[in-house]
Write a protein that holds these residues in place. Sequence first.
Motif, PDB file in Angstrom:
ATOM      1  N   ASP A 283       0.837  -1.195   0.000  1.00  0.00           N
ATOM      2  CA  ASP A 283       0.000   0.000   0.000  1.00  0.00           C
ATOM      3  C   ASP A 283       0.880   1.256   0.000  1.00  0.00           C
ATOM      4  O   ASP A 283       1.934   1.282   0.654  1.00  0.00           O
ATOM      5  CB  ASP A 283      -0.915   0.034   1.224  1.00  0.00           C
ATOM      6  CG  ASP A 283      -2.059  -0.966   1.146  1.00  0.00           C
ATOM      7  OD1 ASP A 283      -2.326  -1.470   0.036  1.00  0.00           O
ATOM      8  OD2 ASP A 283      -2.672  -1.239   2.191  1.00  0.00           O
ATOM      9  N   THR A 284       0.453   2.272  -0.711  1.00  0.00           N
ATOM     10  CA  THR A 284       1.145   3.560  -0.717  1.00  0.00           C
ATOM     11  C   THR A 284       0.391   4.531   0.171  1.00  0.00           C
ATOM     12  O   THR A 284      -0.801   4.777  -0.027  1.00  0.00           O
ATOM     13  CB  THR A 284       1.256   4.121  -2.141  1.00  0.00           C
ATOM     14  OG1 THR A 284       2.065   3.244  -2.925  1.00  0.00           O
ATOM     15  CG2 THR A 284       1.910   5.507  -2.135  1.00  0.00           C
ATOM     16  N   VAL A 312      -4.235   8.143   3.750  1.00  0.00           N
ATOM     17  CA  VAL A 312      -5.030   7.418   2.757  1.00  0.00           C
ATOM     18  C   VAL A 312      -4.090   6.526   1.959  1.00  0.00           C
ATOM     19  O   VAL A 312      -2.879   6.738   1.915  1.00  0.00           O
ATOM     20  CB  VAL A 312      -5.793   8.363   1.821  1.00  0.00           C
ATOM     21  CG1 VAL A 312      -6.754   9.235   2.612  1.00  0.00           C
ATOM     22  CG2 VAL A 312      -4.830   9.245   1.023  1.00  0.00           C
ATOM     23  N   LYS A 313      -4.667   5.531   1.297  1.00  0.00           N
ATOM     24  CA  LYS A 313      -3.843   4.637   0.496  1.00  0.00           C
ATOM     25  C   LYS A 313      -3.991   4.944  -0.988  1.00  0.00           C
ATOM     26  O   LYS A 313      -5.060   5.299  -1.473  1.00  0.00           O
ATOM     27  CB  LYS A 313      -4.166   3.174   0.780  1.00  0.00           C
ATOM     28  CG  LYS A 313      -5.577   2.732   0.467  1.00  0.00           C
ATOM     29  CD  LYS A 313      -5.760   1.230   0.721  1.00  0.00           C
ATOM     30  CE  LYS A 313      -5.712   0.897   2.187  1.00  0.00           C
ATOM     31  NZ  LYS A 313      -5.942  -0.552   2.449  1.00  0.00           N
ATOM     32  N   HIS A 314      -2.867   4.831  -1.665  1.00  0.00           N
ATOM     33  CA  HIS A 314      -2.773   4.899  -3.131  1.00  0.00           C
ATOM     34  C   HIS A 314      -2.984   6.293  -3.687  1.00  0.00           C
ATOM     35  O   HIS A 314      -2.053   7.085  -3.726  1.00  0.00           O
ATOM     36  CB  HIS A 314      -3.690   3.870  -3.783  1.00  0.00           C
ATOM     37  CG  HIS A 314      -3.426   2.478  -3.340  1.00  0.00           C
ATOM     38  ND1 HIS A 314      -2.159   1.956  -3.237  1.00  0.00           N
ATOM     39  CD2 HIS A 314      -4.259   1.491  -2.922  1.00  0.00           C
ATOM     40  CE1 HIS A 314      -2.208   0.711  -2.790  1.00  0.00           C
ATOM     41  NE2 HIS A 314      -3.483   0.410  -2.595  1.00  0.00           N
ATOM     42  N   LEU A 321     -13.523  11.912   4.298  1.00  0.00           N
ATOM     43  CA  LEU A 321     -13.317  10.917   5.351  1.00  0.00           C
ATOM     44  C   LEU A 321     -14.338   9.782   5.308  1.00  0.00           C
ATOM     45  O   LEU A 321     -13.973   8.608   5.353  1.00  0.00           O
ATOM     46  CB  LEU A 321     -13.381  11.581   6.722  1.00  0.00           C
ATOM     47  CG  LEU A 321     -12.134  12.253   7.261  1.00  0.00           C
ATOM     48  CD1 LEU A 321     -12.469  12.993   8.546  1.00  0.00           C
ATOM     49  CD2 LEU A 321     -11.045  11.227   7.511  1.00  0.00           C
ATOM     50  N   LYS A 322     -15.614  10.156   5.247  1.00  0.00           N
ATOM     51  CA  LYS A 322     -16.674   9.168   5.407  1.00  0.00           C
ATOM     52  C   LYS A 322     -17.700   9.284   4.288  1.00  0.00           C
ATOM     53  O   LYS A 322     -17.871  10.338   3.674  1.00  0.00           O
ATOM     54  CB  LYS A 322     -17.354   9.339   6.774  1.00  0.00           C
ATOM     55  CG  LYS A 322     -16.400   9.126   7.954  1.00  0.00           C
ATOM     56  CD  LYS A 322     -17.106   9.317   9.291  1.00  0.00           C
ATOM     57  CE  LYS A 322     -16.133   9.093  10.460  1.00  0.00           C
ATOM     58  NZ  LYS A 322     -16.790   9.267  11.774  1.00  0.00           N
ATOM     59  N   PRO A 330     -13.154   3.486   2.140  1.00  0.00           N
ATOM     60  CA  PRO A 330     -12.212   2.358   2.164  1.00  0.00           C
ATOM     61  C   PRO A 330     -10.751   2.748   2.000  1.00  0.00           C
ATOM     62  O   PRO A 330      -9.866   2.004   2.424  1.00  0.00           O
ATOM     63  CB  PRO A 330     -12.690   1.472   1.001  1.00  0.00           C
ATOM     64  CG  PRO A 330     -13.551   2.337   0.161  1.00  0.00           C
ATOM     65  CD  PRO A 330     -14.161   3.345   1.077  1.00  0.00           C
ATOM     66  N   GLU A 331     -10.496   3.920   1.396  1.00  0.00           N
ATOM     67  CA  GLU A 331      -9.103   4.324   1.208  1.00  0.00           C
ATOM     68  C   GLU A 331      -8.512   5.017   2.437  1.00  0.00           C
ATOM     69  O   GLU A 331      -7.302   5.245   2.504  1.00  0.00           O
ATOM     70  CB  GLU A 331      -8.964   5.240  -0.005  1.00  0.00           C
ATOM     71  CG  GLU A 331      -9.654   6.590   0.107  1.00  0.00           C
ATOM     72  CD  GLU A 331     -11.081   6.577  -0.406  1.00  0.00           C
ATOM     73  OE1 GLU A 331     -11.583   7.668  -0.758  1.00  0.00           O
ATOM     74  OE2 GLU A 331     -11.693   5.487  -0.477  1.00  0.00           O
ATOM     75  N   VAL A 332      -9.354   5.363   3.418  1.00  0.00           N
ATOM     76  CA  VAL A 332      -8.859   6.042   4.612  1.00  0.00           C
ATOM     77  C   VAL A 332      -8.310   5.019   5.601  1.00  0.00           C
ATOM     78  O   VAL A 332      -9.012   4.104   6.019  1.00  0.00           O
ATOM     79  CB  VAL A 332      -9.982   6.871   5.272  1.00  0.00           C
ATOM     80  CG1 VAL A 332      -9.508   7.463   6.600  1.00  0.00           C
ATOM     81  CG2 VAL A 332     -10.452   7.977   4.339  1.00  0.00           C
ATOM     82  N   MET A 333      -7.034   5.170   5.975  1.00  0.00           N
ATOM     83  CA  MET A 333      -6.400   4.238   6.909  1.00  0.00           C
ATOM     84  C   MET A 333      -6.296   4.809   8.320  1.00  0.00           C
ATOM     85  O   MET A 333      -6.342   4.065   9.302  1.00  0.00           O
ATOM     86  CB  MET A 333      -5.006   3.863   6.410  1.00  0.00           C
ATOM     87  CG  MET A 333      -5.022   3.024   5.145  1.00  0.00           C
ATOM     88  SD  MET A 333      -3.371   2.492   4.651  1.00  0.00           S
ATOM     89  CE  MET A 333      -2.699   4.011   4.011  1.00  0.00           C
ATOM     90  N   LEU A 334      -6.132   6.121   8.427  1.00  0.00           N
ATOM     91  CA  LEU A 334      -5.878   6.740   9.732  1.00  0.00           C
ATOM     92  C   LEU A 334      -6.594   8.071   9.822  1.00  0.00           C
ATOM     93  O   LEU A 334      -6.583   8.860   8.875  1.00  0.00           O
ATOM     94  CB  LEU A 334      -4.370   6.964   9.922  1.00  0.00           C
ATOM     95  CG  LEU A 334      -3.951   7.764  11.160  1.00  0.00           C
ATOM     96  CD1 LEU A 334      -4.148   6.940  12.432  1.00  0.00           C
ATOM     97  CD2 LEU A 334      -2.496   8.216  11.041  1.00  0.00           C
TER      98      LEU A 334
END
Length: 344
Positions: A283-284, A312-314, A321-322, A330-334
């Motif tokens: 993941d980036t 976020v990823k990629h 956010l939501k 789904p792309e939000v990690m933190l």
Amino acid sequence: MAKTNPGRFFEDYRIGETIAHAVPRTVSGGERALYHALYPARHALYSSDEFARECGMDGAPIDDLAAFHLVFGKTVPDVSLNAVANLGYAEGRWLKPVYPGDTLRSTSQVIGLKQNSNGKSGVVWVRTRGLNQNDEEVLDYIRWVMVRKRDLEAPAPDTLIPELKPALAASDLVIPEGLDFGRYDFTLAGERHRWGDYEVGEKIDHVDGVTVEEAEHMMATRLWQNTAKVHFDATNRPDGKRLIYGGHVISMARTLSFNGLANAQMIVGLNAGAHANPCFSGDTIRAWSEVLDKAETSAPGVGAIRLRLVAVKHGAPAFALKGEDGKYLPEVMLDLDYWALMPV
């Protein structure tokens, strides 16, 4: 008699109990070097003894998040070894800088329990304190974690969900003794933007991205002595993947935030945090920040700024956010809400 420790399961916790965690660890300059190798960390206060002394410190302390990881790692065998997921943070305060030569240990008090409706796991809330060799608190925070049950037939404990502050007030923050940004060198720090240049509601795309690799994540997890099975053992999950340690994502996002927030030097408060979606090798990570609040402090030349840091990823951040369902995209990690100190 069995001599090995399978770790605690949900039914093993009791409200009010205090857990003294093994093993104390003496911090050296090696932790700083490895932290800066794992993450391209460039905040000047943690990189240069001379810069830190000009700001009234004894020298460059260990990065705030490195201190957090050290304290956190001590708790894993007793709190989250059998975790399904680390869910969130609140009321975190950095109380005293950590320097090479300090020895850190951790204690945690169980302040909340709630069994999940499936009867297979439950949520455990703990307040963790990190202490140095002089029994001075260097860090204090609350986290909650979902933990598996060993015995599905074990009775559920009485539910107690602690009341947590939605955010720390600026008056709750502890400013390091002697901190003075009156002679702050913006050229050496890397950016000219100061406290007064930021507006509440402003959003900043930190531009850069870092692709996470398995090797660096495992080095980080071992460095902080985080032994949670979901990070080490690929057979622990049905998909055969090892979860990237959430602290690894926090540190990478904080490091990426240097581009745009180079002068947000010291983290002094953790208001809230959620690991919204898992991160895996390949993941980036990219990051953006939102300015949530600002406050003056009593320290010369020092202002406090409250920031939301989102990883976020990629793809490039969309500053979202939501979704309409109220769940994280789904792309939000933190999603991390923290206070930092910045020159005015």
